[in-house]
Structures are given as C-alpha cells and as structure tokens.
Write a protein that holds these residues in place. Structure first.
Motif, PDB file in Angstrom:
ATOM      1  N   LEU A 167      16.886 -33.470 -40.287  1.00 36.25           N
ATOM      2  CA  LEU A 167      16.856 -32.107 -39.747  1.00 36.25           C
ATOM      3  C   LEU A 167      16.556 -31.072 -40.828  1.00 36.25           C
ATOM      4  O   LEU A 167      15.962 -30.028 -40.550  1.00 36.25           O
ATOM      5  CB  LEU A 167      18.186 -31.779 -39.069  1.00 36.25           C
ATOM      6  N   GLY A 168      16.961 -31.346 -42.061  1.00 35.87           N
ATOM      7  CA  GLY A 168      16.732 -30.389 -43.140  1.00 35.87           C
ATOM      8  C   GLY A 168      15.288 -30.260 -43.560  1.00 35.87           C
ATOM      9  O   GLY A 168      14.932 -29.316 -44.279  1.00 35.87           O
ATOM     10  N   ALA A 169      14.436 -31.179 -43.100  1.00 38.99           N
ATOM     11  CA  ALA A 169      13.021 -31.138 -43.503  1.00 38.99           C
ATOM     12  C   ALA A 169      12.198 -30.174 -42.652  1.00 38.99           C
ATOM     13  O   ALA A 169      11.062 -29.854 -43.007  1.00 38.99           O
ATOM     14  CB  ALA A 169      12.421 -32.536 -43.423  1.00 38.99           C
ATOM     15  N   PHE A 170      12.759 -29.723 -41.530  1.00 37.34           N
ATOM     16  CA  PHE A 170      12.005 -28.866 -40.610  1.00 37.34           C
ATOM     17  C   PHE A 170      12.150 -27.408 -41.031  1.00 37.34           C
ATOM     18  O   PHE A 170      13.245 -26.858 -41.041  1.00 37.34           O
ATOM     19  CB  PHE A 170      12.503 -29.058 -39.179  1.00 37.34           C
ATOM     20  N   GLU A 171      11.028 -26.777 -41.368  1.00 37.87           N
ATOM     21  CA  GLU A 171      10.998 -25.368 -41.757  1.00 37.87           C
ATOM     22  C   GLU A 171      10.176 -24.579 -40.742  1.00 37.87           C
ATOM     23  O   GLU A 171       9.134 -25.036 -40.293  1.00 37.87           O
ATOM     24  CB  GLU A 171      10.404 -25.197 -43.150  1.00 37.87           C
ATOM     25  N   TYR A 172      10.658 -23.371 -40.442  1.00 35.80           N
ATOM     26  CA  TYR A 172      10.034 -22.563 -39.398  1.00 35.80           C
ATOM     27  C   TYR A 172       9.630 -21.198 -39.941  1.00 35.80           C
ATOM     28  O   TYR A 172      10.338 -20.606 -40.754  1.00 35.80           O
ATOM     29  CB  TYR A 172      10.992 -22.374 -38.217  1.00 35.80           C
ATOM     30  N   GLY A 173       8.498 -20.708 -39.465  1.00 35.77           N
ATOM     31  CA  GLY A 173       8.013 -19.403 -39.868  1.00 35.77           C
ATOM     32  C   GLY A 173       8.374 -18.327 -38.853  1.00 35.77           C
ATOM     33  O   GLY A 173       8.596 -18.611 -37.676  1.00 35.77           O
ATOM     34  N   SER A 174       8.438 -17.092 -39.334  1.00 32.18           N
ATOM     35  CA  SER A 174       8.754 -15.941 -38.487  1.00 32.18           C
ATOM     36  C   SER A 174       7.488 -15.126 -38.212  1.00 32.18           C
ATOM     37  O   SER A 174       6.617 -15.016 -39.077  1.00 32.18           O
ATOM     38  CB  SER A 174       9.796 -15.052 -39.168  1.00 32.18           C
ATOM     39  N   TRP A 175       7.425 -14.575 -37.024  1.00 31.80           N
ATOM     40  CA  TRP A 175       6.275 -13.759 -36.624  1.00 31.80           C
ATOM     41  C   TRP A 175       6.749 -12.455 -36.001  1.00 31.80           C
ATOM     42  O   TRP A 175       7.750 -12.426 -35.264  1.00 31.80           O
ATOM     43  CB  TRP A 175       5.411 -14.496 -35.596  1.00 31.80           C
ATOM     44  N   LEU A 176       6.010 -11.404 -36.274  1.00 33.52           N
ATOM     45  CA  LEU A 176       6.160 -10.123 -35.589  1.00 33.52           C
ATOM     46  C   LEU A 176       4.980  -9.986 -34.630  1.00 33.52           C
ATOM     47  O   LEU A 176       3.821 -10.052 -35.050  1.00 33.52           O
ATOM     48  CB  LEU A 176       6.149  -8.972 -36.603  1.00 33.52           C
ATOM     49  N   VAL A 177       5.277  -9.827 -33.338  1.00 30.91           N
ATOM     50  CA  VAL A 177       4.229  -9.666 -32.330  1.00 30.91           C
ATOM     51  C   VAL A 177       4.488  -8.356 -31.595  1.00 30.91           C
ATOM     52  O   VAL A 177       5.637  -8.037 -31.265  1.00 30.91           O
ATOM     53  CB  VAL A 177       4.214 -10.846 -31.334  1.00 30.91           C
ATOM     54  N   ALA A 178       3.443  -7.608 -31.354  1.00 33.13           N
ATOM     55  CA  ALA A 178       3.570  -6.336 -30.646  1.00 33.13           C
ATOM     56  C   ALA A 178       2.524  -6.243 -29.543  1.00 33.13           C
ATOM     57  O   ALA A 178       1.412  -6.749 -29.699  1.00 33.13           O
ATOM     58  CB  ALA A 178       3.404  -5.166 -31.605  1.00 33.13           C
ATOM     59  N   ASN A 179       2.892  -5.622 -28.444  1.00 30.87           N
ATOM     60  CA  ASN A 179       1.921  -5.275 -27.405  1.00 30.87           C
ATOM     61  C   ASN A 179       1.823  -3.763 -27.311  1.00 30.87           C
ATOM     62  O   ASN A 179       2.828  -3.076 -27.092  1.00 30.87           O
ATOM     63  CB  ASN A 179       2.314  -5.891 -26.065  1.00 30.87           C
ATOM     64  N   LEU A 180       0.604  -3.268 -27.521  1.00 33.08           N
ATOM     65  CA  LEU A 180       0.333  -1.836 -27.497  1.00 33.08           C
ATOM     66  C   LEU A 180      -0.399  -1.491 -26.208  1.00 33.08           C
ATOM     67  O   LEU A 180      -1.451  -2.067 -25.907  1.00 33.08           O
ATOM     68  CB  LEU A 180      -0.528  -1.423 -28.692  1.00 33.08           C
ATOM     69  N   PHE A 181       0.140  -0.566 -25.455  1.00 40.21           N
ATOM     70  CA  PHE A 181      -0.446  -0.129 -24.194  1.00 40.21           C
ATOM     71  C   PHE A 181      -1.154   1.198 -24.451  1.00 40.21           C
ATOM     72  O   PHE A 181      -0.521   2.214 -24.751  1.00 40.21           O
ATOM     73  CB  PHE A 181       0.656   0.026 -23.142  1.00 40.21           C
ATOM     74  N   LEU A 182      -2.496   1.175 -24.360  1.00 41.71           N
ATOM     75  CA  LEU A 182      -3.317   2.316 -24.741  1.00 41.71           C
ATOM     76  C   LEU A 182      -3.903   3.006 -23.519  1.00 41.71           C
ATOM     77  O   LEU A 182      -4.328   2.344 -22.562  1.00 41.71           O
ATOM     78  CB  LEU A 182      -4.457   1.878 -25.659  1.00 41.71           C
ATOM     79  N   ARG A 183      -3.986   4.327 -23.581  1.00 37.44           N
ATOM     80  CA  ARG A 183      -4.586   5.091 -22.477  1.00 37.44           C
ATOM     81  C   ARG A 183      -6.104   4.975 -22.485  1.00 37.44           C
ATOM     82  O   ARG A 183      -6.758   5.196 -21.463  1.00 37.44           O
ATOM     83  CB  ARG A 183      -4.157   6.557 -22.548  1.00 37.44           C
ATOM     84  N   ASP A 184      -6.677   4.615 -23.649  1.00 40.85           N
ATOM     85  CA  ASP A 184      -8.129   4.446 -23.767  1.00 40.85           C
ATOM     86  C   ASP A 184      -8.413   3.579 -24.985  1.00 40.85           C
ATOM     87  O   ASP A 184      -7.527   3.324 -25.804  1.00 40.85           O
ATOM     88  CB  ASP A 184      -8.821   5.804 -23.908  1.00 40.85           C
ATOM     89  N   ARG A 185      -9.684   3.165 -25.124  1.00 45.82           N
ATOM     90  CA  ARG A 185     -10.064   2.312 -26.250  1.00 45.82           C
ATOM     91  C   ARG A 185     -10.137   3.131 -27.538  1.00 45.82           C
ATOM     92  O   ARG A 185     -10.582   4.288 -27.509  1.00 45.82           O
ATOM     93  CB  ARG A 185     -11.423   1.653 -26.000  1.00 45.82           C
ATOM     94  N   PRO A 186      -9.746   2.541 -28.665  1.00 44.16           N
ATOM     95  CA  PRO A 186      -9.906   3.245 -29.938  1.00 44.16           C
ATOM     96  C   PRO A 186     -11.368   3.329 -30.341  1.00 44.16           C
ATOM     97  O   PRO A 186     -12.200   2.535 -29.889  1.00 44.16           O
ATOM     98  CB  PRO A 186      -9.109   2.371 -30.918  1.00 44.16           C
TER      99      PRO A 186
END
Length: 549
Positions: free
Chosen positions: A375-394
């Motif tokens: 079990l000690g051999a398993f390493e996991y990475g962290s992620w930041l995920v965001a959803n941006l709701f836009l009124r129009d395209r940039p």
C-alpha cells in the motif's frame, strides 16, 4: 484551515504561477471577485473521519444479506455492476460516499450545458479491446466495423475540429506542438522522436504482444520493455540526445495531461505508453477522441441509469470485515449515511473494492491491524479543476477557439471549451480549467491545495487565464472549484512493473480489487477492464480470476 490568512496573495500566485505572473496580477487587477461560485464535490470531511478511525455499528434491523457489495461508484465500480447485471445478477449494491457517481469522471449541468469535473475524452479503442468496443456498441457510440475489423465511431461522438491550439507569446497557434519559429534542429528531433515511437508501435515480443497497449494486462512483459520503467522520461530523452525545448515541452505536456507528473518524474514506460498505445500501425496518426460536453460523465450517466436502484449515493463504506473461516464464507460491510449519520450493514458473499488503494488501509479491518507493505507504494497527485461560466467568448488573437486550449508558459493544462462539441461557436460558454500540481512532495502539495479557500483558487485560475485573455474576469458570471486531493495514481519510475502493484490486485478473503490505480495509470480503459475482471471473478467464484496480471 484556509491558506489565505497565512500567505499573501502574491505568495499564493507565485507558488502556483510563478513570480512574473504574480507581480503582473497584483499590479493590474483586484483580487476580490465580482461573481459568485463555490468549492464543490469531494466529501473530504467524511473521508478524513474514516481515515481518523470512524467506526459505527448498525442496529440488528439495519442488516441485510446481498450477494455482492461494490465499494465505489467510479468507472470501475459501475462497470463491475454493469458486468454483474449483464450476467443476470441483480443481487448487488454499490456504495458511494459522494452524492454524485463517477469519481474523477463525474460531471455537472447548467442552463448553458453540461461540463466535466475530470476526465473528458476516450481515444477510440483498438479492436483487440473487445469488451470496451462491445460496451461502446451497446451505447450506440460504435456504429459498425471497418473492413479490417476496427471499430467505426459515429461522427457526432468524435471531437470536432479545431481540436487543439497553443498560446505562445501573445498569439494562438493550431495544434499542440509549436511549429511556429521551430528551427531545423527542433523539427529533426521531433521527427526522430516520432520514428522511435513508431518503432515501438511495430515492436512485438515472441508471443506477438505489443509493447504498449490498453488495457495494460495485454502489454508485453519482455525485459526490453520493462526496463523503460526504471528511468524517467527525461532520462530516456537525454539518452537519445533530444534536448529541443519544444519537443520536451510537448512531451512534458503529455505527461502532465495523463499522469499529473512532469517528464522528470514520469516513468519512461508510461511516457511512451501515452504515444504508442494510441497508434494502430506505424505511420498512422493517433486514434481520434470520443468526447461529449460533459466528458466521460456521459459514460457515468449511461452506467448509472442502468442500475440506479442498486447505487446508494451518500452511503460511505466505513468498515469491511472478512470472516476468519478457512475458506471464508462472507464479508460484512458497514456503511454510514453521510446525511443522517445512521449506520447500515451488509452480509455479502463477496466484495468488489472499487475505491483507490489509499482507502484500503482504513476500510479493510485486517489491513488496519497489519497494513500490507504494497500500500505504501501507491502515490497520488492532486489537481485543481475549475468550471468558468462565461456570458460570452473571450477575445482571441490568432487561431480561433478550439476544444482544447493550452497556454505554453503556464504550469496548468489550460482549458476545454465545453460548448465546442455542440457546434456552438458564439455566445455563452463553459470553460473547464485543469491544473495538475506536480511538486515532488505529493503529501505536502495535497495539504496545500485542500487548505485553499474558494477565493484563492479562483484568483489562481483567473490570473493564469489572463495571459491569453485580458477580458476574462469581465466575462465570468460564476466560477466553481473542485479540489481533487487524490486525483490520480502517479506512474513514477519503478512502479508500473513493481511487485507492489502486482500484489495490490490479488483478492483477499473474498474481497476483489478493481480500480484504475491497480494499473498505475489513471485511464478509463484501465478502470473499465478492472471492473469487468473483478465482476467475472466473483461470478465464477474463482479468486484467481480476480488477479490482474
């Protein structure tokens, strides 16, 4: 505890985006957002209670008998349930601590459309991946076969053009490899790399197995192949004399995209898997992508709809107790409703543990008392995920908005435009932003991410996206954040072909294991294959079938 009280805005932005981006942000726009949003998903509170020893006991009337308990409603768990159901077995229950199924393939929906919170595509599988191809045929995604037997995917499910672009020095360019300004030597090294990948595509061992294939259980274990797992992708490139910054950026992007690691951290075997497994024959282009606005959430919805009555959302397994008979007769599973805090119990003939391995040491009673070394051999990475709701395209400079939009000088992966696949090129949209945290110390990185509040996370996202889009903040109506503390298994050198990974999939007293981390790479194909394998082993009553080789 939130990170903001302990660090200044400049320190947070510097840690995530570098000092130049931080200084520019602090000079040019306010930190306080003018829109709403929240941190969503991931019940880390209940997860931490389980880690810290949460134990509950159901009353006598809260126990029931069931043939199979599946722990986890991610792709592996839902696939296992689908396989049981296909075989005529409906006597099962799926326990999921979250309020939504899917794990890292989950998705969301808004008035603008649907969007992913994690995995968002699947390369078209080769015909040898028979179970997955059959599943896609059942979904109606595969509509036929080519003359050579390869699956033909319905056009509406293939990623539409333009697929990818990269932002470099104030302008967008088509594709992910930066051809603009590339020197003769840059291109020569790119072509040499492509030739080496194609050599591996053509390679076969004495049993006719490919070096790199999906699922990994079909790959060759020849020493020439497995030796690649002993070095990093960076070392492998160095041995070939390939130092082109553009080539190394391109391969580094691939490693961060699939594994959440840099090329200095990724096993060379895993790095080559990314490229070689997606090519059918030497000289072919890579397999096209199957995708939807909600990404792999479409697979989750399809599977969940088939067994909705058996999937118990918000019901977290907190204790798994195999009996001590030899051979064992049953496994008791105790779960807790996260909303009511009430406990329920199941007497099961078998358990399919379709959760990540880091949960095993906390949930399986004998593992708590005597944790297995693997079990000690398993390493996991962290992620930041965001959803941006836009009124129009940039606004865009250069190549137009694509499905996948990458920023060359950013540590993030950029964003996916989720209205792209629907053919909507104007008006409101949703952008899904991905940032893999690739620091060497994954535990410290995880703590840093989970300690950040919404405002700090949103500031990182918008400061990064200001590089290509000066008008981004003015267009945002809402910005939601997902902090994935254990987002994916990390294929660091020595892990893919290790004894630890091999041992982790061995059934333990009627507990069968099924999760993508058993493969060492976080891919849909692997989660699906493990779910099928574990379900078949349970149905056959043969523990040895539950062992992923």
């Amino acid at each position: 505890m939130p990170i903001r009280p302990h660090f200044t805005r400049r320190e947070i932005l510097t840690a995530f985006l570098g000092l130049p981006a931080a200084l520019a942000a602090c000079r040019s726009h306010p930190a306080t957002p003018t829109f709403s949003g929240s941190i969503v998903g991931m019940s880390d509170t209940i997860g931490h209670r389980i880690r810290d020893g949460l134990r509950v006991q159901p009353t006598a009337d809260q126990w029931r008998r069931v043939r199979v308990v599946i722990v986890g409603a991610g792709i592996a768990g839902l696939t296992a349930a689908w396989q049981l159901q296909k075989a005529g077995c409906d006597d099962f229950v799926v326990l999921e601590l979250e309020r939504d199924p899917g794990g890292t393939a989950r998705s969301g929906v808004s008035t603008v459309g649907s969007y992913p919170w994690g995995a968002h595509y699947l390369p078209v599988p080769h015909q040898e991946n028979t179970e997955l191809v059959a599943f896609l045929e059942e979904m109606g995604v595969v509509e036929g076969r080519a003359s050579d037997g390869e699956p033909v995917v319905a056009e509406q499910y293939l990623c539409r053009d333009p697929q990818e672009r990269v932002f470099y020095r104030g302008r967008w360019y088509e594709g992910l490899y930066l051809y603009a300004g590339a020197s003769t030597d840059d291109l020569a090294q790119l072509h040499a790399f492509d030739a080496e990948v194609n050599r591996w595509v053509a390679w076969r061992d004495t049993r006719g197995r490919r070096a790199f294939a999906l699922p990994l259980a079909t790959c060759s274990d020849d020493a020439e192949v497995t030796a690649l797992d002993t070095i990093t992708m960076s070392e492998w490139l160095n041995r070939h004399g390939w130092h082109s910054p553009r080539l190394r950026w391109f391969i580094n992007y691939a490693c961060r995209d699939d594994y959440g690691l840099t090329l200095e951290q990724t096993s060379a075997w895993a790095g080559l898997l990314y490229f070689a497994s997606r090519i059918r024959h030497p000289g072919d282009t890579a397999q096209p992508f199957i995708t939807w606005p909600e990404g792999n959430g479409r697979f989750v919805a399809y599977l969940h709809d088939k067994m909705r009555a058996q999937v118990r959302l918000g019901l977290a397994a907190v204790d798994i107790i195999p009996d001590t008979n030899d051979p064992p007769q049953q496994v008791d599973v105790i779960a807790m409703d996260s909303a009511t805090q009430t406990a329920v119990g199941f007497h099961a003939e078998a358990v399919i543990f379709a959760a990540p391995q880091f949960f095993a040491r906390h949930l399986i009673q004998p593992y708590r008392e005597h944790p297995p070394s693997h079990l000690g051999a398993f390493e996991y990475g962290s992620w930041l995920v965001a959803n941006l709701f836009l009124r129009d395209r940039p606004a865009n400079r250069g190549f137009p908005l694509a499905w996948d939009n990458v920023i060359y000088d950013s540590p993030s992966l950029g964003y996916v435009a989720n209205t792209h696949q629907r053919g909507l090129d104007h008006g409101p949209t949703i952008l899904t932003y991905y940032y893999p945290l690739c620091e060497a110390d994954s535990r410290t990185t995880r703590k840093k991410l989970l300690g950040m509040d919404w405002e700090s996370c949103a500031d990182v996202v918008l400061t990064d996206l200001r590089r290509p889009h000066l008008d981004m903040r003015a267009l945002v109506e809402r910005l939601d954040i997902m902090r994935w503390g254990h987002a994916m298994i990390q294929p660091r050198p020595g892990f893919i072909w290790s004894a630890a990974r091999h041992r982790a999939s061995v059934p333990f007293r009627h507990i069968h294991f099924a999760h993508t981390d058993l493969s060492g790479v976080a891919l849909f194909e692997e989660a699906f294959a493990h779910g099928v394998r574990a379900a078949r082993a349970v149905l056959a009553g043969r523990p040895e079938l539950g062992h992923a080789v």
